[in-house]
Scaffold this active site. Structure first.
Site, PDB file in Angstrom:
ATOM      1  N   SER A 130       4.366   1.316  -0.401  1.00  0.00           N
ATOM      2  CA  SER A 130       5.016   0.214  -1.113  1.00  0.00           C
ATOM      3  C   SER A 130       3.985  -0.660  -1.809  1.00  0.00           C
ATOM      4  CB  SER A 130       5.844  -0.640  -0.156  1.00  0.00           C
ATOM      5  OG  SER A 130       6.840   0.131   0.465  1.00  0.00           O
ATOM      6  N   GLU A 131       2.897  -0.992  -1.087  1.00  0.00           N
ATOM      7  CA  GLU A 131       1.817  -1.779  -1.673  1.00  0.00           C
ATOM      8  C   GLU A 131       0.468  -1.345  -1.131  1.00  0.00           C
ATOM      9  OE1 GLU A 131       5.323  -4.505  -2.324  1.00  0.00           O
ATOM     10  OE2 GLU A 131       4.476  -3.749  -0.449  1.00  0.00           O
ATOM     11  N   THR A 132      -0.526  -1.488  -1.994  1.00  0.00           N
ATOM     12  CA  THR A 132      -1.933  -1.314  -1.654  1.00  0.00           C
ATOM     13  C   THR A 132      -2.647  -2.573  -2.101  1.00  0.00           C
ATOM     14  OG1 THR A 132      -1.822   1.087  -1.932  1.00  0.00           O
ATOM     15  CG2 THR A 132      -4.005   0.064  -2.098  1.00  0.00           C
TER      16      THR A 132
ATOM     17  N   HIS B 159       4.668  -8.345   3.153  1.00  0.00           N
ATOM     18  CA  HIS B 159       3.989  -7.548   4.189  1.00  0.00           C
ATOM     19  C   HIS B 159       2.537  -7.279   3.818  1.00  0.00           C
ATOM     20  CE1 HIS B 159       4.292  -3.476   2.311  1.00  0.00           C
ATOM     21  NE2 HIS B 159       3.523  -3.076   3.302  1.00  0.00           N
TER      22      HIS B 159
END
Length: 274
Positions: free
Chosen positions: A44-46, A75
């Site tokens: 979802s995210e880095t 998050h």
């Protein structure tokens, strides 16, 4: 080689939450390389940890989905703060960490589990009739099932949808092809149990059709509904349909909403990006 951690956020159960990839000491990486790595991880995210540009912050964070950079996400904020502290980061204050990101300065409280102070909404207010109709079709429900709608965007673009209960949220079967640019967060109250509501986050435009557990969305929901439809302090469940055990701890204190959750490093090592 740069230090790397993958942190599971928002669950007390091992690998039950939402993972974020965190690259330490990211100076020297350009935006294209950051975006390419985020696309490669397919999470979802880095995130990428950098020195702050202001003395008021402990570190600077850049946040990427597989498709684009975000000014803020929840998050990744908790997971990156956890990774920074675990790697030996020393905040200016003993009880908090201050993160610099595209949305400005975000305070992360360190008492108990990490919790961030929700940033102000960049878009709020009612949803027009045309968008309401689009949302109903995309979610595969009749418009009459949408009890309330509101823009609750703090960076990613969320529009909030209130359904009658948790079962209605769990039963949704969205049509991803109809979302376009919409990022839809859905919440339904739960009558009993250890969680107050069920939440789902749909954002196919970011390359992630359904996000497992979402701090930014839960922040927007709390700013919208905590103290009215939902209690001022509660735990939200998310990720159930995906086999996750996400638990987001929400506390509204006056005008400030705190979003907290467990964080656990699952992968630790080095990454070669140069």
């Amino acid at each position: 080689m740069r230090s790397f951690r993958q942190v599971d956020v928002f669950s007390h159960v091992p690998v039950g939450g939402n993972p974020v990839a965190v690259v330490h000491d990211a100076e020297g990486l350009d935006e294209a390389r950051m975006q390419a790595f985020a696309h490669w991880t397919n999470l979802s995210e880095t995130t990428f940890l950098l020195p702050p540009t202001t003395p008021d912050a402990d570190y600077r964070l850049r946040i990427f989905t597989p498709a684009e950079e975000l000014p803020f996400a929840g998050h990744p904020t908790i997971g990156s703060a956890h990774a920074w502290l675990e790697a030996g980061g020393t905040p200016a204050s003993s009880d908090r960490v201050v993160q610099e990101c595209g949305a400005g300065l975000v305070t992360v409280r360190r008492s108990g589990r990490l919790a961030f102070a929700a940033p102000p909404l960049t878009r709020s207010g009612p949803v027009d009739l045309a968008d309401r109709a689009r949302i109903a079709v995309a979610l595969g429900v009749d418009e009459s099932e949408l009890l309330e709608l509101a823009w609750i965007d703090n960076g990613p673009g969320w529009v909030g949808v209130l359904l009658r209960d948790d079962r209605a949220v769990l039963d949704l079967d969205p049509d991803w092809s109809l979302f376009g640019e919409l990022k839809i967060g859905v919440v339904g109250p739960r009558a009993e149990g250890d969680t107050a509501c069920e939440v789902r986050a749909f954002c196919p435009g970011y390359g992630i059709p359904e996000d497992p557990v979402t701090g930014s969305l839960n922040a927007g929901i709390a700013q919208w509904l905590a103290g009215t439809v939902l209690p001022t302090a509660y735990v939200a469940a998310q990720g159930t349909v995906l086999g996750r055990t996400g638990r987001v701890h929400v506390e509204r204190d006056g005008d400030t909403v705190w979003i907290g959750g467990d964080a656990r490093t699952v992968v630790r090592g080095d990454v070669s990006l140069d």
